[in-house]
Design an enzyme around this catalytic site. Sequence first.
Site, PDB file in Angstrom:
ATOM      1  N   SER A  86      -0.478   9.433   8.551  1.00  0.00           N
ATOM      2  CA  SER A  86       0.905   9.024   8.366  1.00  0.00           C
ATOM      3  C   SER A  86       1.501   9.447   7.037  1.00  0.00           C
ATOM      4  O   SER A  86       2.714   9.428   6.870  1.00  0.00           O
ATOM      5  CB  SER A  86       1.035   7.504   8.494  1.00  0.00           C
ATOM      6  OG  SER A  86       0.345   6.858   7.447  1.00  0.00           O
ATOM      7  N   ASP A 135       6.160   0.155   2.669  1.00  0.00           N
ATOM      8  CA  ASP A 135       5.578  -0.924   3.456  1.00  0.00           C
ATOM      9  C   ASP A 135       4.187  -1.204   2.899  1.00  0.00           C
ATOM     10  O   ASP A 135       3.835  -0.713   1.834  1.00  0.00           O
ATOM     11  CB  ASP A 135       5.587  -0.616   4.965  1.00  0.00           C
ATOM     12  CG  ASP A 135       4.722   0.590   5.343  1.00  0.00           C
ATOM     13  OD1 ASP A 135       3.867   1.000   4.526  1.00  0.00           O
ATOM     14  OD2 ASP A 135       4.890   1.121   6.452  1.00  0.00           O
ATOM     15  N   HIS A 193       2.350   2.407   2.777  1.00  0.00           N
ATOM     16  CA  HIS A 193       2.955   3.709   2.506  1.00  0.00           C
ATOM     17  C   HIS A 193       3.923   3.708   1.329  1.00  0.00           C
ATOM     18  O   HIS A 193       4.694   2.752   1.158  1.00  0.00           O
ATOM     19  CB  HIS A 193       3.691   4.205   3.754  1.00  0.00           C
ATOM     20  CG  HIS A 193       2.834   4.253   4.967  1.00  0.00           C
ATOM     21  ND1 HIS A 193       2.837   3.249   5.925  1.00  0.00           N
ATOM     22  CD2 HIS A 193       1.917   5.148   5.373  1.00  0.00           C
ATOM     23  CE1 HIS A 193       1.962   3.544   6.876  1.00  0.00           C
ATOM     24  NE2 HIS A 193       1.387   4.692   6.555  1.00  0.00           N
TER      25      HIS A 193
END
Length: 353
Positions: free
Chosen positions: A37, A327, A330
């Site tokens: 990600s 978040d 990340h």
Amino acid sequence: MEGHRKTLLCFPILCILVLQLAKTNAKVPAIIVFGDSTVDAGNNNFIQTVARSNFQPYGRDFEGGKATGRFCNGRIPTDFIAEDFGIKKNVPAYLDPRYNISEFATGVTFASAATGYDNATSDVLSVIPLWKQLEYYKGYQKRLSAYLGENKTKEIIAESLYLMSLGTNDFLENYYAMPGRASHYTPQQYQTFLAGIAENFIRSLYDLGARKISLGGLPPMGCLPLERTTNFVGGNECVPRYNTIALEFNDKLHNLTTKLNQELPGINLVFSNPYYIMMQIIRKPDLYGFESTSLACCATGMFEMGYACSRGSMFSCTDASKFVFWDSFHPTEKTNGIVAKYVMQHVLSHFAE
């Protein structure tokens, strides 16, 4: 899901010089990306998984306020790197039907949020394993050859810069969260197992014509907001055990780059280590204009990522640039931009010479 893989510290004048060099003398025709990600621009939007971020508040600071599937409020490191090389502003996801081979010819990401080196890691949330990303890349080569011709394609494949960014999920989502691997491997054995997969992947890329490759290391995993939030005994500080694992694994990856540079003729393999710069950002946030390092911008800033971030969006911060993390796993766009500049300055700039 994963958090970061590159990191950075920027001395403004030097950064400007490096970036100008990259833009004026660029010898990299395309940026080709594999990973999780940290570098997924939206591939997970097109597979059956809960590991998605194609909804608000993700992407609220991206062009047009659009949630693309990037696990961020805006751009991710590979977007900044591609721009720094003077190639393009954003690197698109391979599975996104809005893009065609003419756009992929100058940059594409095969990355999938929540994946890792270990196939068992990708199985946790049913995302794209690393071997499948390589299969997509083989298909990409065929499409590129049909579009540009065989000779031009070989040239682009050899001159392009390949970025790998993954590994955090193997430890935080798999080894330390699921019963399987930990019952068969010690942490050090698991690191060796993962490094072996990384080596085989790089050798496969090499056999397919890749020569310029950046192998990304791990950030201080114990300092992710989720790990700090759940570190009750440690007073919500960084978790030393996870940071030690990151340092040990990074050493293995660094040694791997040395080994392969000696064994594979013509390869230019570099190790992009985000650990120390990320730690500096976390320890001295005021140097970079950050106000929060232990809590993220999204929702309560403690547990949320993915759909949980969406459910708590009404509580999200108003200015993400004051937060190191977007978040619980990340970085924010601002942090990603710093990471990209650091990587360009300290590791990737010679590819532009």
